[in-house]
Design a protein around this motif. Structure first.
Motif, PDB file in Angstrom:
ATOM      1  N   THR A 386       0.802  -1.240   0.000  1.00 56.29           N
ATOM      2  CA  THR A 386       0.000   0.000   0.000  1.00 56.29           C
ATOM      3  C   THR A 386       0.829   1.280   0.000  1.00 56.29           C
ATOM      4  O   THR A 386       0.249   2.370   0.057  1.00 56.29           O
ATOM      5  CB  THR A 386      -0.901   0.044   1.251  1.00 56.29           C
ATOM      6  N   ARG A 412     -11.114   1.967   5.843  1.00 53.38           N
ATOM      7  CA  ARG A 412     -12.283   1.585   6.648  1.00 53.38           C
ATOM      8  C   ARG A 412     -12.008   0.260   7.342  1.00 53.38           C
ATOM      9  O   ARG A 412     -11.013  -0.423   7.050  1.00 53.38           O
ATOM     10  CB  ARG A 412     -13.547   1.499   5.789  1.00 53.38           C
ATOM     11  N   ASP A 414     -13.570  -3.588   8.466  1.00 52.16           N
ATOM     12  CA  ASP A 414     -14.647  -4.534   8.169  1.00 52.16           C
ATOM     13  C   ASP A 414     -15.299  -4.976   9.477  1.00 52.16           C
ATOM     14  O   ASP A 414     -14.976  -4.460  10.560  1.00 52.16           O
ATOM     15  CB  ASP A 414     -14.137  -5.712   7.335  1.00 52.16           C
ATOM     16  N   GLU A 418     -10.769  -5.631  10.760  1.00 51.78           N
ATOM     17  CA  GLU A 418      -9.599  -5.596   9.879  1.00 51.78           C
ATOM     18  C   GLU A 418      -9.576  -4.283   9.092  1.00 51.78           C
ATOM     19  O   GLU A 418     -10.606  -3.808   8.602  1.00 51.78           O
ATOM     20  CB  GLU A 418      -9.607  -6.774   8.910  1.00 51.78           C
ATOM     21  N   LEU A 420      -9.022  -2.009   6.006  1.00 49.24           N
ATOM     22  CA  LEU A 420      -9.084  -2.121   4.553  1.00 49.24           C
ATOM     23  C   LEU A 420      -8.640  -0.796   3.944  1.00 49.24           C
ATOM     24  O   LEU A 420      -8.963   0.279   4.468  1.00 49.24           O
ATOM     25  CB  LEU A 420     -10.505  -2.451   4.094  1.00 49.24           C
ATOM     26  N   ARG A 422      -8.029   1.508   0.203  1.00 45.90           N
ATOM     27  CA  ARG A 422      -8.276   1.653  -1.230  1.00 45.90           C
ATOM     28  C   ARG A 422      -7.748   3.007  -1.685  1.00 45.90           C
ATOM     29  O   ARG A 422      -7.889   4.000  -0.977  1.00 45.90           O
ATOM     30  CB  ARG A 422      -9.772   1.544  -1.525  1.00 45.90           C
ATOM     31  N   PHE A 441      -7.946  -9.000  -1.855  1.00 45.60           N
ATOM     32  CA  PHE A 441      -8.832  -7.914  -2.269  1.00 45.60           C
ATOM     33  C   PHE A 441     -10.289  -8.329  -2.078  1.00 45.60           C
ATOM     34  O   PHE A 441     -10.664  -9.482  -2.325  1.00 45.60           O
ATOM     35  CB  PHE A 441      -8.598  -7.536  -3.737  1.00 45.60           C
ATOM     36  N   THR A 442     -11.099  -7.382  -1.621  1.00 49.16           N
ATOM     37  CA  THR A 442     -12.531  -7.631  -1.519  1.00 49.16           C
ATOM     38  C   THR A 442     -13.161  -7.532  -2.910  1.00 49.16           C
ATOM     39  O   THR A 442     -12.504  -7.097  -3.871  1.00 49.16           O
ATOM     40  CB  THR A 442     -13.206  -6.603  -0.594  1.00 49.16           C
ATOM     41  N   TRP A 446     -11.175  -3.338  -2.225  1.00 53.83           N
ATOM     42  CA  TRP A 446     -10.459  -2.862  -1.040  1.00 53.83           C
ATOM     43  C   TRP A 446      -9.366  -3.872  -0.716  1.00 53.83           C
ATOM     44  O   TRP A 446      -9.599  -5.085  -0.745  1.00 53.83           O
ATOM     45  CB  TRP A 446     -11.395  -2.747   0.162  1.00 53.83           C
ATOM     46  N   PHE A 447      -8.173  -3.373  -0.379  1.00 55.61           N
ATOM     47  CA  PHE A 447      -7.071  -4.253   0.006  1.00 55.61           C
ATOM     48  C   PHE A 447      -7.197  -4.614   1.477  1.00 55.61           C
ATOM     49  O   PHE A 447      -7.348  -3.751   2.346  1.00 55.61           O
ATOM     50  CB  PHE A 447      -5.722  -3.583  -0.240  1.00 55.61           C
ATOM     51  N   LYS A 448      -7.120  -5.917   1.766  1.00 56.35           N
ATOM     52  CA  LYS A 448      -7.219  -6.408   3.142  1.00 56.35           C
ATOM     53  C   LYS A 448      -5.821  -6.452   3.760  1.00 56.35           C
ATOM     54  O   LYS A 448      -4.991  -7.273   3.378  1.00 56.35           O
ATOM     55  CB  LYS A 448      -7.863  -7.793   3.151  1.00 56.35           C
ATOM     56  N   THR A 449      -5.558  -5.566   4.705  1.00 52.41           N
ATOM     57  CA  THR A 449      -4.202  -5.401   5.240  1.00 52.41           C
ATOM     58  C   THR A 449      -3.774  -6.529   6.159  1.00 52.41           C
ATOM     59  O   THR A 449      -2.574  -6.769   6.340  1.00 52.41           O
ATOM     60  CB  THR A 449      -4.081  -4.085   6.029  1.00 52.41           C
TER      61      THR A 449
END
Length: 613
Positions: A386, A412, A414, A418, A420, A422, A441-442, A446-449
């Motif tokens: 990121t 944001r 979830d 977690e 997220l 973008r 990725f969702t 959105w990237f899941k960190t």
């Protein structure tokens, strides 16, 4: 801060950096120490060298999209070669100098690197088994001319590449600009291989647009000035320091290189930086060194130092909470500053505006100690995938937080907490790993960190732990080990700590002590217990001495007493040797490989819970 409201934004990283060098015309754009003297390199000289290296590489057949690997410590050559590779539209594949040879081989082969830059003979010797075994590498290019190895296959030197590039530049002056104009924002700039705390490393693909958008966003939010002076000590192969270097270029900051942490103390006093990036490990070492020095003489001086430290932390905690400072505490703080804290600031050069800390969480107590000394540490947050997501601002610095997201970056949580992310800063994906890319990725991109946290009403981010590192006790309660470890690290007795306890009733801690500090606190009989042995044998004897263990155990119990009962650490084991990259317990970015620690010290952990440690 550089003007970012102009109508034309750079399309690529080299355009961003080279245009800034040309605009500012600084004589000390980058600096290195050689033979005891600081050598200044002008922006104009950097531009000439980047042009020459790029054209020299082009003459070797390197074209847009080709991968070129870079294995070197921090030095101006690293940044010059990086910008040269990117000017061709080629892809820089950085490798840590501490990377194990088998990982060097994996990175070279997986990325398909055609060339490999190596800084010197020592680093080549360490990585040579991996380099020699790697398929596809056509040529080695050494930075140092005395490092050329006749038996290393097809080799050359950076000086030779530059010489050929200068000749090409003289014959065809427009060649470089033509190549640079062909580099677009969506072109791949780099493949950075993640540290790999579990499994094999993954190659993170970042574009020129990822970097440029991040540099402009950071520059619009942090007061980075053309008058600033920086000291670069974190590896440029890491996303944090590399992005920061581009930020400094864009804003006209004079960059001074340190090749290792060992040089930091000396260079801080010489360079006297106004801004600097670091990791918590550095602050922990500096803090413990300061405490050790402040209490070394005992008596009145030790009492004054400890009194000042307590005053500063109380003052900083109230200031951080935006609560009024009682008049008496303000007077005490002014006295503490005069007697103690002014010397802290002198130790970091005397003109530092702020540190930026990244890579891991910094304990609140440590933050308050530095803040009480009027040394501002702005915690930031980001990942290789990121770039840099957020950071505190000097005018809005909240201890424990990693600050607000930079403009244009959305964050944001979830349903499970977690984090997220973008935005234009987020990677294209993992190289050659489509399934792994889809997994992070969702559906709405959105990237899941993998980091768990919370956000306050202002939108500031607080990281609580890594999602995969949370472990469940036998009573069903979850423990966030990083939170517990950050408290334990406040102890001057503690060098390194890993909290364990998955499936157990209570967490425990494996601790590598600061042996010098701990020895000074040992009763005479216990100190003598290991005195006949030397080195590792002495540390081993002490680590098994119940009275020595008890000193650390009492300290840890006190530091974790504010936690919920099920989170408190009451069992500790002392380890005679540090966790290390070579030992396999740490990644090149100094993150602990918890799975490796659990396996390597499994018997000790079992004995700890069985009462035998």
């Amino acid at each position: 801060m550089a003007e970012t409201s102009q109508t034309h934004y750079p399309a690529s990283v080299p355009e961003l950096c080279l245009s800034a060098f040309r605009r500012d015309g600084k004589e000390d754009a980058v600096n290195l120490k050689s033979d005891g003297e600081w050598l200044r390199i002008s922006g104009e000289a950097i531009i000439k060298r980047v042009r020459a290296v790029a054209l020299g590489l082009r003459m070797l057949g390197i074209a847009k999209g080709d991968r070129v690997a870079l294995l070197s410590e921090n030095r101006p050559d690293w940044s010059i070669v990086d910008l040269a590779i990117l000017s061709l539209g080629a892809v820089n594949v950085p490798i840590y100098t501490t990377q194990a040879p088998d990982q060097v081989r994996y990175i070279l082969e997986d990325s398909g690197a055609r060339l490999l830059f190596v800084s010197n003979r020592r680093i080549y010797k360490h990585a040579r088994p991996g380099i020699d075994a790697a398929r596809g590498v056509e040529k080695l290019i050494f930075f140092d001319t005395d490092a050329d190895e006749a038996d290393a296959g097809d080799t050359s030197t950076l000086a030779e590449i530059e010489r050929r590039g200068v000749e090409r530049d003289a014959l065809e002056p427009e060649a470089f600009e033509r190549l640079l104009r062909d580099v677009r924002g969506d072109d791949l700039a780099t493949i950075i291989y993640t540290s790999g705390t579990t499994g094999e490393p993954k190659g993170v693909m970042l574009t020129h647009g990822n970097f440029v958008s991040n540099v402009l966003a950071i520059s619009s939010a942090l007061p980075v000035l053309p008058t600033d002076v920086s000291l670069s000590v974190l590896p440029l192969s890491h996303i944090f320091e590399r992005t920061v270097f581009y930020v400094f270029c864009w804003n006209g900051v004079a960059v001074h290189y340190a090749a290792s942490f060992d040089q930091v103390g000396e260079y801080l006093r010489e360079v006297r930086p106004t801004i600097m990036t670091a990791v918590p490990r550095l602050f922990e070492k500096v803090y413990h060194r300061i405490v050790k020095k402040g209490t070394a003489e005992g008596g009145r001086k030790e009492k004054i130092f400890l009194w000042a430290l307590g005053v500063g932390q109380r003052y900083a905690a109230l200031k951080d909470a935006d609560e009024p400072i009682p008049p008496l505490l303000q007077i005490q703080q002014d006295i503490a500053d005069l007697l103690v804290f002014s010397k802290w600031r002198a130790g970091v050069g005397g003109r530092l505006r702020f540190f930026v800390s990244g890579g891991a969480s910094l304990s609140p107590a440590l933050s308050y100690a530095f803040l009480g000394a009027n040394i501002e540490i702005l915690q930031g947050y980001g990942m290789t995938e990121t770039c840099i997501v957020s950071a505190n601002r000097p005018e809005n610095n909240k201890v424990g937080s990693v600050g607000l997201p930079f403009p244009g970056i959305d964050v944001r949580l979830d349903d499970e907490g977690e984090i997220l992310v973008r935005g234009p800063n987020v990677m294209r994906g993992y190289y050659n790993k489509e399934e792994e890319t889809r997994a992070v990725f969702t559906a709405d991109n959105w990237f899941k960190t993998g980091d768990v946290g919370r956000m306050d009403e202002q939108g500031r981010i607080f990281i609580t732990d890594r999602k995969k590192e949370l472990f469940k006790l036998s009573n069903g309660k979850y423990v966030a080990p990083q939170l517990v470890e950050s408290l334990i690290k406040q102890s001057a007795f503690v060098n390194q700590v890993v909290v364990v306890g998955a499936g157990r009733k209570q967490p425990a801690a494996l601790i590598v002590p600061d042996w010098e500090t701990l020895t000074a606190a040992m009763p005479e009989a216990e100190a003598a217990d290991g005195a006949k042995a030397k080195g590792a044998a002495r540390r081993t004897a002490w680590s098994r001495n119940p009275a020595v263990v008890k000193i650390v155990q009492r300290e840890v119990a006190k530091l974790t007493s504010t936690l919920a009962d099920y989170e408190r650490v009451r069992r500790v084991a002392l380890l005679p040797e540090e966790f290390s990259i070579d030992g396999g317990e740490m990644t090149p970015t100094l993150k602990v490989k918890r799975r490796v620690v659990d396996e390597k010290y499994g018997a000790l952990i079992d004995a700890l819970y069985d009462g035998g440690a």
